[in-house]
Design an enzyme around this catalytic site. Structure first.
Site, PDB file in Angstrom:
ATOM      1  CE1 TYR A  32      49.799  47.591  25.356  1.00 17.54           C
ATOM      2  CE2 TYR A  32      51.821  46.758  26.326  1.00 17.54           C
ATOM      3  CZ  TYR A  32      51.150  47.314  25.255  1.00 17.54           C
ATOM      4  OH  TYR A  32      51.835  47.599  24.107  1.00 17.54           O
ATOM      5  NE  ARG A  51      52.775  54.674  28.554  1.00 17.23           N
ATOM      6  CZ  ARG A  51      53.870  54.255  27.925  1.00 17.23           C
ATOM      7  NH1 ARG A  51      54.349  54.940  26.894  1.00 17.23           N
ATOM      8  NH2 ARG A  51      54.509  53.173  28.312  1.00 17.23           N
ATOM      9  NE  ARG A 100      30.993  39.108  22.896  1.00 21.62           N
ATOM     10  CZ  ARG A 100      30.561  40.024  22.033  1.00 21.62           C
ATOM     11  NH1 ARG A 100      29.328  40.477  22.099  1.00 21.62           N
ATOM     12  NH2 ARG A 100      31.384  40.497  21.099  1.00 21.62           N
ATOM     13  CG  HIS A 102      29.006  45.969  22.331  1.00 24.79           C
ATOM     14  ND1 HIS A 102      28.723  44.641  22.128  1.00 24.79           N
ATOM     15  CD2 HIS A 102      29.830  46.328  21.321  1.00 24.79           C
ATOM     16  CE1 HIS A 102      29.339  44.208  21.045  1.00 24.79           C
ATOM     17  NE2 HIS A 102      30.033  45.217  20.531  1.00 24.79           N
ATOM     18  CE  LYS A 147      52.715  50.282  26.940  1.00 25.42           C
ATOM     19  NZ  LYS A 147      53.222  49.986  25.609  1.00 25.42           N
ATOM     20  CD  GLU A 179      53.064  54.799  17.762  1.00 20.78           C
ATOM     21  OE1 GLU A 179      53.819  54.936  18.742  1.00 20.78           O
ATOM     22  OE2 GLU A 179      51.851  54.544  17.880  1.00 20.78           O
ATOM     23  CG  LEU A 203      52.140  54.708  23.683  1.00 20.94           C
ATOM     24  CD1 LEU A 203      50.740  54.584  24.260  1.00 20.94           C
ATOM     25  CD2 LEU A 203      52.944  53.464  24.009  1.00 20.94           C
TER      26      LEU A 203
END
Ligand code: PDD
Length: 283
Positions: A32, A51, A100, A102, A147, A179, A203
């Site tokens: 995101y 990014r 579904r 992996h 992220k 962080e 990040l």
């Protein structure tokens, strides 16, 4: 009516339907991005886009239209009549919809692209006033540079801080402060700024990068070095940074009062310079 962006279309938010087979839902298989709109522009959209692209490469999601992000971001602001406001845009990109398993979908499927905007309202933290933070062992994975939408460790840690009356949870890994659950952290010792270097344990914040630039321009020495938790007693100031809350002074860490319990001079100088930069961009 709230308008959001979904797979190339602008739609009323409550009409958007995401498949139960979306890999974002099943595996948190996605990334995101968050940008802030300041009554006319997104702050440093180039860095956010860069990014986001890096994140897509790292997790191997192929989104051929990735460069359209800033364009539909602007359009979402317009369609939601937020041009004259402060607002945040959230972009979520997942590996798409597939049964579904992996392994990646084979043949490849289109990624799911979803973005929404919301007016930015202050979180109750007055800009420039201080917050209290809690320290906790970093329980996240070893790729915090991505992220990822997999934010469970961040959420559990932030909630613990919230329930204990703190405004943020700051992580400690191998004795070093990394962080926050949703921010980067800076310390001031004898006028020098310290923050954790870019690595797989943090990040790389867009705000962090701009603060380092602002510090340089202001003649403040900045060192990208991790601070050991056991050295916290020697710090004079601290602040956290992120896209929404910008520069937020830290006045207490666990039971330790930072400085004299008030935002310090270096923090306030950086806070003011950041704001001045925004005003200059408004022109
Ligand atoms: N979070 N570190 C973490 C773990 C974060 O989640 C964030 C931002 C940052 C600061 O990055 P930036 O300056 O680019 O916002 C550092 C955003 C605000 C969020 O998740 O909503």
């Amino acid at each position: 009516m709230e308008i959001a962006y979904f797979n190339g279309k602008f739609l009323p938010k409550d009409e958007i339907k995401i498949s139960p087979d979306d890999r974002g839902f099943l595996f948190a298989d996605g990334i995101y991005e968050v940008m802030k709109w300041y009554e006319g522009f997104f702050y440093d959209k180039e860095s956010h886009l860069a990014r986001m692209k890096r994140g897509l490469r790292e997790i191997r999601i192929n989104w051929p239209e990735e460069d359209t992000f800033p364009i539909f971001a602007n359009e979402l602001i317009n369609r939601n009549r937020l041009s004259d406001s402060q607002a945040l845009i959230y972009l979520q990109v997942t590996r798409g919809v597939a049964p579904r398993t992996h392994s990646f979908p084979d043949p490849e499927v289109n990624p799911t692209i979803y973005a929404f905007v919301k007016e930015f309202r202050s979180t109750g933290i007055v800009p420039g006033s201080g917050v209290k933070v809690m320290l906790k062992e970093d329980i996240r994975w070893s790729r915090c540079d991505i992220k990822s939408v997999a934010l469970l460790a961040n959420i559990l840690s932030f909630q613990e801080a919230h329930e204990k009356g703190f405004n943020e949870c700051i992580f400690v890994r191998n004795g070093m402060i990394t962080e926050g659950s949703r921010s980067n952290i800076f310390f001031v010792i004898d006028g020098t700024l310290y923050t954790h270097p870019e690595s797989e344990h943090i990040l790389s914040g867009v705000t962090r990068k701009n603060i380092l630039r602002i510090a340089k321009e202001a003649g403040i020495t900045a060192k990208e070095e991790p601070l050991p938790e056991k050295k916290l007693g020697i710090i004079h100031e601290a602040f956290i940074t992120n896209t929404s809350a910008e520069v937020t002074p830290v006045i207490a860490i666990n039971k330790l009062t930072v400085g004299n319990g008030m935002p310090g001079p270096v923090t306030m100088l950086i806070h003011k310079s950041f704001n001045a930069g925004i005003i200059a961009l408004k022109g």
